[in-house]
Design a protein around this motif. Structure first.
Motif, mmCIF file in Angstrom:
data_model
loop_
_atom_site.group_PDB
_atom_site.id
_atom_site.type_symbol
_atom_site.label_atom_id
_atom_site.label_comp_id
_atom_site.label_asym_id
_atom_site.label_seq_id
_atom_site.Cartn_x
_atom_site.Cartn_y
_atom_site.Cartn_z
ATOM 1 N N THR A 49 28.883 10.835 27.936
ATOM 2 C CA THR A 49 29.400 11.256 26.981
ATOM 3 C C THR A 49 29.158 12.867 26.459
ATOM 4 O OG1 THR A 49 28.256 10.438 24.967
ATOM 5 C CG2 THR A 49 30.282 9.325 25.629
ATOM 6 N N ILE A 50 30.100 13.616 26.139
ATOM 7 C CA ILE A 50 29.736 14.845 25.672
ATOM 8 C C ILE A 50 30.507 14.606 24.179
ATOM 9 C CG2 ILE A 50 31.932 16.108 26.537
ATOM 10 C CD1 ILE A 50 30.120 18.681 26.531
ATOM 11 N N SER A 51 29.678 15.241 23.385
ATOM 12 C CA SER A 51 29.949 15.217 21.929
ATOM 13 C C SER A 51 29.880 16.484 21.219
ATOM 14 C CB SER A 51 29.147 14.374 21.110
ATOM 15 O OG SER A 51 29.278 12.941 21.854
ATOM 16 N N TYR A 52 30.269 16.924 20.187
ATOM 17 C CA TYR A 52 30.185 18.229 19.241
ATOM 18 C C TYR A 52 29.779 17.602 17.871
ATOM 19 C CZ TYR A 52 34.715 16.363 17.038
ATOM 20 O OH TYR A 52 35.545 15.797 16.276
ATOM 21 N N GLY A 53 28.919 18.406 17.562
ATOM 22 C CA GLY A 53 28.294 18.069 16.048
ATOM 23 C C GLY A 53 28.937 18.591 14.738
ATOM 24 N N VAL A 54 28.947 18.080 13.685
ATOM 25 C CA VAL A 54 29.181 18.862 12.595
ATOM 26 C C VAL A 54 27.784 18.552 11.626
ATOM 27 C CG1 VAL A 54 30.541 18.558 10.501
ATOM 28 C CG2 VAL A 54 31.544 18.221 12.734
ATOM 29 N N THR A 55 27.404 19.559 11.012
ATOM 30 C CA THR A 55 26.059 19.463 10.198
ATOM 31 C C THR A 55 26.437 19.635 8.807
ATOM 32 O OG1 THR A 55 24.953 20.523 12.073
ATOM 33 C CG2 THR A 55 23.655 20.573 9.830
ATOM 34 N N VAL A 56 26.004 18.731 8.063
ATOM 35 C CA VAL A 56 26.242 18.816 6.546
ATOM 36 C C VAL A 56 24.721 18.428 5.834
ATOM 37 C CG1 VAL A 56 27.288 17.770 4.554
ATOM 38 C CG2 VAL A 56 28.575 18.070 6.875
ATOM 39 N N SER A 57 24.287 19.433 4.888
ATOM 40 C CA SER A 57 22.746 19.119 4.417
ATOM 41 C C SER A 57 22.022 18.770 5.515
ATOM 42 C CB SER A 57 22.815 18.023 3.318
ATOM 43 O OG SER A 57 24.096 18.134 2.497
ATOM 44 N N ALA A 58 21.802 19.810 6.483
ATOM 45 C CA ALA A 58 20.621 19.551 7.602
ATOM 46 C C ALA A 58 20.777 18.341 8.451
ATOM 47 C CB ALA A 58 19.417 19.962 6.931
ATOM 48 N N VAL A 59 21.995 17.594 8.385
ATOM 49 C CA VAL A 59 22.155 16.309 9.020
ATOM 50 C C VAL A 59 23.285 16.583 10.036
ATOM 51 C CG1 VAL A 59 22.328 13.857 9.148
ATOM 52 C CG2 VAL A 59 21.138 14.715 7.288
ATOM 53 N N THR A 60 22.950 16.334 11.555
ATOM 54 C CA THR A 60 23.909 16.452 12.352
ATOM 55 C C THR A 60 24.657 15.540 12.640
ATOM 56 O OG1 THR A 60 23.251 18.837 13.013
ATOM 57 C CG2 THR A 60 24.800 17.796 14.406
ATOM 58 N N THR A 61 25.998 14.997 12.650
ATOM 59 C CA THR A 61 26.588 13.934 13.162
ATOM 60 C C THR A 61 27.464 14.433 14.317
ATOM 61 O OG1 THR A 61 26.735 13.068 10.688
ATOM 62 C CG2 THR A 61 28.047 12.026 12.424
ATOM 63 N N TYR A 62 27.386 13.543 15.425
ATOM 64 C CA TYR A 62 27.923 13.726 16.775
ATOM 65 C C TYR A 62 29.195 12.875 16.908
ATOM 66 C CZ TYR A 62 23.967 16.947 18.064
ATOM 67 O OH TYR A 62 23.071 17.751 17.872
ATOM 68 N N THR A 63 30.119 13.470 17.206
ATOM 69 C CA THR A 63 31.494 12.700 17.527
ATOM 70 C C THR A 63 31.714 12.894 19.161
ATOM 71 O OG1 THR A 63 32.388 13.013 15.309
ATOM 72 C CG2 THR A 63 33.894 12.593 17.028
ATOM 73 N N ALA A 64 31.952 11.826 19.900
ATOM 74 C CA ALA A 64 31.991 11.890 21.207
ATOM 75 C C ALA A 64 33.593 12.346 21.430
ATOM 76 C CB ALA A 64 31.851 10.695 21.813
ATOM 77 N N ILE A 65 33.936 13.307 22.454
ATOM 78 C CA ILE A 65 34.940 13.954 22.867
ATOM 79 C C ILE A 65 35.823 13.038 23.583
ATOM 80 C CG2 ILE A 65 36.300 16.007 24.067
ATOM 81 C CD1 ILE A 65 33.676 17.788 23.446
ATOM 82 N N ASN A 66 36.843 12.604 23.307
ATOM 83 C CA ASN A 66 37.661 11.766 23.952
ATOM 84 C C ASN A 66 38.272 12.172 25.311
ATOM 85 O OD1 ASN A 66 37.309 9.679 21.743
ATOM 86 N ND2 ASN A 66 39.187 10.786 20.606
ATOM 87 N N ASN A 67 38.521 11.038 26.079
ATOM 88 C CA ASN A 67 39.285 11.349 27.395
ATOM 89 C C ASN A 67 38.644 12.244 28.293
ATOM 90 O OD1 ASN A 67 41.186 9.306 26.722
ATOM 91 N ND2 ASN A 67 42.224 10.765 25.490
ATOM 92 N N VAL A 68 37.119 12.219 28.255
ATOM 93 C CA VAL A 68 36.616 13.331 29.114
ATOM 94 C C VAL A 68 36.705 12.958 30.545
ATOM 95 C CG1 VAL A 68 34.348 14.290 29.885
ATOM 96 C CG2 VAL A 68 34.989 14.085 27.212
ATOM 97 N N GLU A 69 37.126 13.689 31.705
ATOM 98 C CA GLU A 69 37.373 13.277 32.879
ATOM 99 C C GLU A 69 35.936 13.707 33.684
ATOM 100 O OE1 GLU A 69 39.993 14.623 36.682
ATOM 101 O OE2 GLU A 69 40.096 15.773 35.141
#
Length: 143
Positions: A13-33
């Motif tokens: 998977t490849i994911s992007y992160g969103v950082t809130v209060s120094a904690v990064t949560t990653y979300t997998a990008i859908n439908n990666v070829e």
């Protein structure tokens, strides 16, 4: 020398992160070829004196390079909307690639290219994406 166990890319998977209060949560990008990179390199500076018959070289700065990936594009998908929202921004975004052996690569970068293709009756609509990495890649060596 013993060769490690080879792996296919299935379930990576490849994911992007969103950082809130120094904690990064990653979300997998859908439908990666497919995903290619990071392509790290080391710049080399030539330091050859005029009297030398061989080139002298010194290591310079490292470049973490780019990550290129393709997705089956769906403009209604929230992860694809996040990507297109990154276009033209100047804020670094955290990303992570998870490999099938349980290791990962974390890095920050900019979405420097996004282009759709395949707008025909017999092709899936895809998008080619490029992340230009800023700084070092943090490689995990164990799951």
């Amino acid at each position: 020398m013993t060769m490690g166990t080879p792996h296919v890319g299935l379930n990576s998977t490849i994911s992007y992160g969103v950082t809130v209060s120094a904690v990064t949560t990653y979300t997998a990008i859908n439908n990666v070829e497919s995903v290619d990179g990071p392509n790290e390199s080391l710049s080399i500076v030539e330091v050859t004196p005029l009297g030398s018959t061989y080139k002298g070289k010194l290591p310079s700065v490292s470049d973490a390079g780019e990550v290129n990936f393709s997705i089956f594009y769906d403009g209604t998908d929230s992860t694809h909307q996040f990507l297109t929202g990154l276009l033209g921004t100047t804020t670094l975004c955290p990303f992570k690639i998870d490999y099938p052996d349980g290791t990962s690569a974390k890095f920050s970068g900019f979405l420097s290219a996004f282009g759709t293709k395949g707008l025909s009756a017999e092709e899936a609509v895809t998008a080619d994406c490029t992340i230009s990495i800023s700084g070092a890649v943090q490689w995990s060596t164990s799951p």
